[in-house]
Design a protein around this motif. Structure first.
Motif, PDB file in Angstrom:
ATOM      1  N   THR A 165       1.085  -1.691  -0.162  1.00  0.00           N
ATOM      2  CA  THR A 165       0.098  -0.424  -0.034  1.00  0.00           C
ATOM      3  C   THR A 165       0.651   0.912  -0.048  1.00  0.00           C
ATOM      4  OG1 THR A 165       0.123  -0.167   2.247  1.00  0.00           O
ATOM      5  CG2 THR A 165      -1.908  -1.231   1.911  1.00  0.00           C
ATOM      6  N   CYS A 166       0.470   2.831  -0.390  1.00  0.00           N
ATOM      7  CA  CYS A 166       0.605   3.871  -0.997  1.00  0.00           C
ATOM      8  C   CYS A 166      -0.121   5.010  -0.172  1.00  0.00           C
ATOM      9  CB  CYS A 166       1.533   3.974  -1.436  1.00  0.00           C
ATOM     10  SG  CYS A 166       2.104   5.207  -1.908  1.00  0.00           S
ATOM     11  N   PRO A 167      -0.562   4.954   1.741  1.00  0.00           N
ATOM     12  CA  PRO A 167      -1.232   5.148   2.172  1.00  0.00           C
ATOM     13  C   PRO A 167      -1.677   6.647   1.854  1.00  0.00           C
ATOM     14  CG  PRO A 167      -0.530   4.208   3.514  1.00  0.00           C
ATOM     15  CD  PRO A 167       0.610   4.361   2.289  1.00  0.00           C
ATOM     16  N   SER A 168      -0.743   7.269   1.420  1.00  0.00           N
ATOM     17  CA  SER A 168      -0.778   8.788   1.095  1.00  0.00           C
ATOM     18  C   SER A 168      -1.379   9.070   0.282  1.00  0.00           C
ATOM     19  CB  SER A 168       0.196   9.251   1.099  1.00  0.00           C
ATOM     20  OG  SER A 168       0.648   9.016   0.222  1.00  0.00           O
ATOM     21  N   GLN A 169      -1.245   8.105  -1.126  1.00  0.00           N
ATOM     22  CA  GLN A 169      -1.664   8.089  -2.081  1.00  0.00           C
ATOM     23  C   GLN A 169      -3.378   7.439  -2.471  1.00  0.00           C
ATOM     24  OE1 GLN A 169       0.860   8.081  -5.499  1.00  0.00           O
ATOM     25  NE2 GLN A 169       2.128   8.734  -4.307  1.00  0.00           N
ATOM     26  N   GLY A 170      -3.383   6.748  -1.569  1.00  0.00           N
ATOM     27  CA  GLY A 170      -4.911   5.376  -1.217  1.00  0.00           C
ATOM     28  C   GLY A 170      -5.025   4.008  -2.156  1.00  0.00           C
ATOM     29  N   ARG A 171      -3.749   4.310  -2.769  1.00  0.00           N
ATOM     30  CA  ARG A 171      -3.566   3.696  -3.379  1.00  0.00           C
ATOM     31  C   ARG A 171      -2.710   1.872  -2.593  1.00  0.00           C
ATOM     32  NH1 ARG A 171      -5.582   4.165  -7.994  1.00  0.00           N
ATOM     33  NH2 ARG A 171      -3.664   4.430  -9.804  1.00  0.00           N
ATOM     34  N   ALA A 172      -3.317   0.901  -3.527  1.00  0.00           N
ATOM     35  CA  ALA A 172      -2.664  -0.696  -3.028  1.00  0.00           C
ATOM     36  C   ALA A 172      -3.296  -1.546  -3.801  1.00  0.00           C
ATOM     37  CB  ALA A 172      -3.975  -0.691  -1.973  1.00  0.00           C
ATOM     38  N   THR A 173      -2.235  -3.153  -3.527  1.00  0.00           N
ATOM     39  CA  THR A 173      -1.980  -3.913  -4.443  1.00  0.00           C
ATOM     40  C   THR A 173      -2.153  -5.460  -3.570  1.00  0.00           C
ATOM     41  OG1 THR A 173      -1.451  -4.781  -6.466  1.00  0.00           O
ATOM     42  CG2 THR A 173      -0.075  -3.848  -4.782  1.00  0.00           C
ATOM     43  N   VAL A 174      -2.123  -6.296  -4.066  1.00  0.00           N
ATOM     44  CA  VAL A 174      -1.764  -7.708  -3.177  1.00  0.00           C
ATOM     45  C   VAL A 174      -0.854  -8.469  -4.278  1.00  0.00           C
ATOM     46  CG1 VAL A 174      -3.140 -10.124  -2.921  1.00  0.00           C
ATOM     47  CG2 VAL A 174      -4.694  -8.068  -2.179  1.00  0.00           C
ATOM     48  N   THR A 175      -0.007  -8.918  -3.671  1.00  0.00           N
ATOM     49  CA  THR A 175       0.970 -10.566  -3.754  1.00  0.00           C
ATOM     50  C   THR A 175       0.323 -11.084  -5.364  1.00  0.00           C
ATOM     51  OG1 THR A 175       1.514 -11.075  -2.533  1.00  0.00           O
ATOM     52  CG2 THR A 175       2.769  -8.956  -2.911  1.00  0.00           C
ATOM     53  N   SER A 176       0.729 -11.410  -6.365  1.00  0.00           N
ATOM     54  CA  SER A 176       0.426 -13.209  -7.148  1.00  0.00           C
ATOM     55  C   SER A 176       0.664 -13.497  -6.023  1.00  0.00           C
ATOM     56  CB  SER A 176       1.087 -12.950  -8.458  1.00  0.00           C
ATOM     57  OG  SER A 176       2.655 -12.996  -8.883  1.00  0.00           O
ATOM     58  N   LEU A 177       0.982 -15.486  -6.402  1.00  0.00           N
ATOM     59  CA  LEU A 177       0.587 -16.095  -6.344  1.00  0.00           C
ATOM     60  C   LEU A 177       2.661 -16.688  -6.465  1.00  0.00           C
ATOM     61  CD1 LEU A 177      -1.252 -18.706  -7.185  1.00  0.00           C
ATOM     62  CD2 LEU A 177      -1.697 -17.985  -5.319  1.00  0.00           C
ATOM     63  N   GLN A 178       2.905 -15.646  -6.840  1.00  0.00           N
ATOM     64  CA  GLN A 178       4.853 -15.436  -7.413  1.00  0.00           C
ATOM     65  C   GLN A 178       5.626 -14.668  -6.793  1.00  0.00           C
ATOM     66  OE1 GLN A 178       2.684 -15.488  -9.986  1.00  0.00           O
ATOM     67  NE2 GLN A 178       2.674 -18.010 -10.403  1.00  0.00           N
ATOM     68  N   GLY A 179       4.592 -13.746  -5.450  1.00  0.00           N
ATOM     69  CA  GLY A 179       5.147 -12.259  -5.217  1.00  0.00           C
ATOM     70  C   GLY A 179       5.163 -11.243  -5.543  1.00  0.00           C
ATOM     71  N   GLN A 180       4.539 -11.227  -6.747  1.00  0.00           N
ATOM     72  CA  GLN A 180       4.999  -9.925  -7.579  1.00  0.00           C
ATOM     73  C   GLN A 180       3.880  -9.300  -6.953  1.00  0.00           C
ATOM     74  OE1 GLN A 180       5.302 -11.647 -11.285  1.00  0.00           O
ATOM     75  NE2 GLN A 180       7.680 -12.290 -10.665  1.00  0.00           N
ATOM     76  N   TYR A 181       4.467  -8.295  -7.528  1.00  0.00           N
ATOM     77  CA  TYR A 181       3.141  -6.716  -7.237  1.00  0.00           C
ATOM     78  C   TYR A 181       3.650  -5.672  -7.935  1.00  0.00           C
ATOM     79  CZ  TYR A 181       6.547  -4.206  -4.650  1.00  0.00           C
ATOM     80  OH  TYR A 181       7.711  -3.475  -4.213  1.00  0.00           O
TER      81      TYR A 181
END
Length: 89
Positions: free
Chosen positions: A43-59
């Motif tokens: 996450t980047c809280p100050s920009q309100g952005r988030a994601t989740v890593t893939s099965l390989q840990g990539q984002y």
């Protein structure tokens, strides 16, 4: 009429020049042994952005450029890590 056109053209050029620059942050989240951590939150809280890593840990996270950007990595069962990126591009 000509002056209005030139004024609008100058206004448009100014507006286009002030569009925020973005960059894409890509990476891989791993544990202490180098194994990928799947479904970890990035996450980047100050920009309100988030994601989740893939099965390989990539984002991948698209962010606005700034002097510094704070990114947090978290997953249940792991300590949350915070990284500050200085002048990312």
């Amino acid at each position: 009429m000509n002056r209005r056109f030139l004024f609008l053209l100058a206004l448009l050029a100014t507006a286009l020049g002030s569009v925020a620059q973005t960059f894409t942050l890509r990476g891989r989240v791993t544990d202490g042994e180098g194994n990928p951590v799947e479904f970890a939150s990035v996450t980047c809280p100050s920009q309100g952005r988030a994601t989740v890593t893939s099965l390989q840990g990539q984002y991948e996270l698209k962010l606005l450029s700034a002097d510094s950007v704070v990114v947090k990595f978290s997953m249940l069962g792991y300590r949350t890590k915070t990284r500050v990126l200085h002048r990312p591009k």
